[in-house]
Structure formats: structure tokens, C-alpha cells
Design a protein around this motif. Structure first.
Motif, PDB file in Angstrom:
ATOM      1  N   MET A 148     -46.466  23.480  88.675  1.00 12.09           N
ATOM      2  CA  MET A 148     -47.672  22.981  89.684  1.00 12.09           C
ATOM      3  C   MET A 148     -47.347  24.550  90.551  1.00 12.09           C
ATOM      4  O   MET A 148     -46.276  24.837  90.929  1.00 12.09           O
ATOM      5  CB  MET A 148     -46.161  22.188  90.903  1.00 12.09           C
ATOM      6  N   LYS A 149     -48.600  24.610  91.710  1.00 11.51           N
ATOM      7  CA  LYS A 149     -49.031  25.940  92.223  1.00 11.51           C
ATOM      8  C   LYS A 149     -48.221  25.139  93.985  1.00 11.51           C
ATOM      9  O   LYS A 149     -47.300  24.316  94.184  1.00 11.51           O
ATOM     10  CB  LYS A 149     -50.234  25.038  92.658  1.00 11.51           C
ATOM     11  N   THR A 150     -47.216  26.432  94.380  1.00  9.99           N
ATOM     12  CA  THR A 150     -47.090  26.422  95.868  1.00  9.99           C
ATOM     13  C   THR A 150     -47.180  27.485  96.896  1.00  9.99           C
ATOM     14  O   THR A 150     -47.718  28.483  96.271  1.00  9.99           O
ATOM     15  CB  THR A 150     -45.217  27.190  94.913  1.00  9.99           C
ATOM     16  N   ILE A 151     -47.152  27.157  97.381  1.00  8.97           N
ATOM     17  CA  ILE A 151     -47.858  27.498  98.887  1.00  8.97           C
ATOM     18  C   ILE A 151     -46.843  27.471  99.423  1.00  8.97           C
ATOM     19  O   ILE A 151     -45.430  27.043 100.037  1.00  8.97           O
ATOM     20  CB  ILE A 151     -49.098  27.348 100.002  1.00  8.97           C
ATOM     21  N   ILE A 152     -46.156  29.752  99.978  1.00 10.99           N
ATOM     22  CA  ILE A 152     -45.409  29.600 100.650  1.00 10.99           C
ATOM     23  C   ILE A 152     -46.064  30.355 102.821  1.00 10.99           C
ATOM     24  O   ILE A 152     -47.187  30.948 102.393  1.00 10.99           O
ATOM     25  CB  ILE A 152     -44.989  30.861 100.895  1.00 10.99           C
ATOM     26  N   ILE A 153     -44.985  29.301 103.614  1.00 10.42           N
ATOM     27  CA  ILE A 153     -45.351  29.504 104.206  1.00 10.42           C
ATOM     28  C   ILE A 153     -44.482  29.901 105.367  1.00 10.42           C
ATOM     29  O   ILE A 153     -44.138  28.983 105.548  1.00 10.42           O
ATOM     30  CB  ILE A 153     -46.121  27.935 105.080  1.00 10.42           C
ATOM     31  N   PRO A 154     -44.371  31.152 106.107  1.00  5.53           N
ATOM     32  CA  PRO A 154     -43.239  31.523 106.575  1.00  5.53           C
ATOM     33  C   PRO A 154     -43.371  30.977 108.357  1.00  5.53           C
ATOM     34  O   PRO A 154     -45.059  30.867 108.707  1.00  5.53           O
ATOM     35  CB  PRO A 154     -43.626  33.308 107.219  1.00  5.53           C
ATOM     36  N   THR A 155     -42.488  30.798 108.506  1.00  7.37           N
ATOM     37  CA  THR A 155     -42.705  30.468 109.986  1.00  7.37           C
ATOM     38  C   THR A 155     -41.609  30.937 110.765  1.00  7.37           C
ATOM     39  O   THR A 155     -40.566  31.821 110.814  1.00  7.37           O
ATOM     40  CB  THR A 155     -42.453  29.103 110.026  1.00  7.37           C
ATOM     41  N   ASP A 156     -41.953  31.176 112.284  1.00  8.41           N
ATOM     42  CA  ASP A 156     -40.998  32.015 113.339  1.00  8.41           C
ATOM     43  C   ASP A 156     -41.032  30.347 114.442  1.00  8.41           C
ATOM     44  O   ASP A 156     -40.457  30.994 115.565  1.00  8.41           O
ATOM     45  CB  ASP A 156     -41.287  33.031 113.793  1.00  8.41           C
ATOM     46  N   PHE A 157     -41.600  29.128 113.886  1.00 12.31           N
ATOM     47  CA  PHE A 157     -41.509  28.212 114.929  1.00 12.31           C
ATOM     48  C   PHE A 157     -42.403  28.317 115.770  1.00 12.31           C
ATOM     49  O   PHE A 157     -42.542  27.884 117.198  1.00 12.31           O
ATOM     50  CB  PHE A 157     -40.533  28.144 115.249  1.00 12.31           C
ATOM     51  N   SER A 158     -43.836  29.365 115.851  1.00 13.73           N
ATOM     52  CA  SER A 158     -44.180  30.274 117.356  1.00 13.73           C
ATOM     53  C   SER A 158     -45.489  29.182 116.798  1.00 13.73           C
ATOM     54  O   SER A 158     -45.798  28.151 116.044  1.00 13.73           O
ATOM     55  CB  SER A 158     -44.498  31.395 117.584  1.00 13.73           C
ATOM     56  N   PRO A 159     -45.895  29.013 118.051  1.00  9.72           N
ATOM     57  CA  PRO A 159     -46.950  28.053 118.680  1.00  9.72           C
ATOM     58  C   PRO A 159     -48.045  28.908 117.036  1.00  9.72           C
ATOM     59  O   PRO A 159     -48.776  28.176 117.013  1.00  9.72           O
ATOM     60  CB  PRO A 159     -48.163  27.872 119.559  1.00  9.72           C
ATOM     61  N   ILE A 160     -48.733  30.086 116.793  1.00 10.21           N
ATOM     62  CA  ILE A 160     -49.263  30.680 115.952  1.00 10.21           C
ATOM     63  C   ILE A 160     -48.877  30.297 114.778  1.00 10.21           C
ATOM     64  O   ILE A 160     -49.654  29.955 113.451  1.00 10.21           O
ATOM     65  CB  ILE A 160     -49.704  31.947 116.334  1.00 10.21           C
ATOM     66  N   ALA A 161     -47.364  30.611 113.923  1.00 10.90           N
ATOM     67  CA  ALA A 161     -46.871  29.499 112.826  1.00 10.90           C
ATOM     68  C   ALA A 161     -47.730  28.433 112.701  1.00 10.90           C
ATOM     69  O   ALA A 161     -47.410  28.076 111.896  1.00 10.90           O
ATOM     70  CB  ALA A 161     -45.697  30.613 112.843  1.00 10.90           C
TER      71      ALA A 161
END
Length: 274
Positions: free
Chosen positions: A1-14
Motif C-alpha cells: 500500500m502506498k504511504t504518504i509521509i506528512i511532517p508536522t510542527d503543528f503550525s498553520p502552514i503544516a
């Protein structure tokens, strides 16, 4: 299954990039891996002092990720497989380790938007990730939504060393995944970039003829501005760029008071290494 990694710093941009990533994952039936990388804050004194313990940082990061995971589950109506990981360390290093482990379809990150100084661009985690990760990195401008999907994909190409530097297989598969239209874009001004081998190099892209790309030769003094204007005018949904192949990447991140460069526009940029 394909996986998408989404890094986040919990900011509005993220957060904006996260919503884009959710829609992208739903479009291709992929899972999502939320990644938060935290660092230990240290005071800038003669004797460095750790302000918060690692245990406290880890607990806080995991709690915030758990809340974010619940929010993603709510938004996606429970239709997506969602994972989350909190790592202590450097963002790019942790991303690279994770990518090598799970081989993601793509990494989706928010960019810093329009800023006043070059220092911010070249210090951003997104730019560092683009330079070092060999996996596709999709940069999402502030406020950009996935919308109706990827119908038009632009590929910025300078027709130099096409066979050696163009990941044609990946581009073809990506275009087919979304049943998108591929537009090959080349910017020049009074043939300044034209070389004797240019016609032959452009013909080498015919290995992608099964997806029937259209070729667009843009006359403009600045390659970034030319592509930006074309993308806006022709409703390009995603621009593919190859960082090592040409200097487009540097232009994308170079701030200017008189130019609206691609990285500042409403067009997401996907960087794929040769």
C-alpha cells in the motif's frame, strides 16, 4: 500500500499541507504517516542549560500527535489508515531514515510562504529536505487545496542530459496515477539557452509518448517567472522539478520584491531527484 509521509510542527502552514495530504491520500488510496520531530531547547548562555527534559518533550509530542491523528480520522471519516511517530533529532535526518525504511509515495510538506529574507528560505526544513531526500517531496503553498485533484501536471525541463537526469518512469507513473495531462515546459529568451544538442535532447523525452505530453516553449527573461505565469494562466495543478538537473530550485527559493516565483505561488512544486 502506498504511504504518504506528512511532517508536522503543528503550525498553520503544516496544517494546510496536512489537509492537502489527506485529500491526496484519499485520491490514490494511500495511508498517512504523521511525523513530528522535536529537539531539546537549550539556553544560549556560557553554560548550556536544558530547559525541558527529553521525557517531557516526548510526552508532549506524542499527545499532540494523538490529537492530530484523531482529527485526521474525523476529517477522512475513518477511511484512511493513519500512523504517527514522534522522533527526537534533526528533521531531515529523521525523514531520510523513515523514507528509506518505508519507501513512501511522497513526502508532503508546507513551505514558509512569502518571506522577507533569503535566510529563512535556505534555513527551512522544506528546502533542506528537498536537497537531501531522494524521495519525491511535494511543497504546498499556504492556502493551497487539493481541490478536484491533479488534472494538469507541468514538468519544467531544460532539455539537458535528458536520459541521464530525467526520472521518466516516475513521471509517467505519477501522471497515470491521476490520469492527468502532462505539459513539458521549457523557458528561454531569444534562444540564449538553445544548444546544438537541444532538438535531439527534446526528442529523447519521447519515451513518454504513451502519456501524450504536450510541449510548451515559453519566451521569457526569467525561467521562474515564465513558468509561474504559464502555470497560473493554464491552471497547472502541480509542477515537477528536478533539483540537481538545473538551477530552477535556486530560483524558486530566491526571494524577490518584484517577482512572484513558483514557490510563492498557488502551485505546489514536487521535487524529484534525477
Amino acid at each position: 500500500m502506498k504511504t504518504i509521509i506528512i511532517p508536522t510542527d503543528f503550525s498553520p502552514i503544516a496544517s494546510n499541507a496536512l489537509h492537502y495530504g489527506i485529500d491526496l491520500a484519499q485520491a490514490i488510496n494511500a495511508s498517512i504517516l504523521l511525523l513530528h520531530v522535536y529537539q531539546v531547547p537549550i539556553t544560549m548562555t556560557d553554560v548550556p542549560i536544558v530547559l525541558v527534559s527529553v521525557e517531557e518533550l516526548q510526552k508532549s509530542a506524542e499527545e499532540r500527535l494523538a490529537d492530530l491523528k484523531k482529527e485526521v480520522e474525523r476529517i477522512s471519516l475513518g477511511k484512511l489508515k493513519i500512523y504517527s511517530e514522534a522522533h527526537l533529532g534533526n528533521v531531515t535526518d529523521e525523514l531520510e531514515t523513515l523514507c528509506n525504511k518505508i519507501k513512501p509515495f511522497a513526502v508532503v510538506m508546507g513551505n514558509k510562504g512569502a518571506t522577507a529574507t533569503e535566510r529563512i528560505f535556505f534555513g527551512s526544513n522544506t528546502l533542506t529536505a528537498i536537497r537531501h531526500l531522494t524521495w519525491p517531496v511535494i511543497c504546498i503553498p499556504p492556502g493551497k487545496q487539493f481541490g478536484q485533484g491533479l488534472k494538469k501536471i507541468g514538468f519544467a525541463c531544460d532539455f539537458r542530459d535528458v536520459v541521464e537526469t530525467t526520472p521518466t518512469h516516475f513521471i509517467k507513473e505519477f501522471v497515470k496515477e491521476f490520469n492527468a495531462e502532462l505539459l513539458v515546459l521549457n523557458v528561454d529568451y531569444h534562444n540564449r539557452q538553445f544548444k546544438p544538442e537541444t532538438p535531439e535532447q527534446s526528442l529523447l523525452l519521447h519515451t513518454m509518448e504513451d502519456i501524450k505530453p504536450s510541449y510548451h516553449f515559453i519566451e521569457h527573461k526569467g525561467s521562474e517567472d515564465g513558468i509561474n505565469e504559464f502555470a497560473e494562466k493554464n491552471n497547472i495543478d502541480l509542477l515537477v522539478a528536478i533539483p540537481k538537473k538545473h538551477k530552477l530550485l535556486e530560483g524558486i527559493f530566491k526571494p524577490s520584491s518584484t517577482k512572484q516565483l513558483i514557490f510563492h505561488s498557488h502551485v505546489p512544486v514536487m521535487c524529484v531527484h534525477e
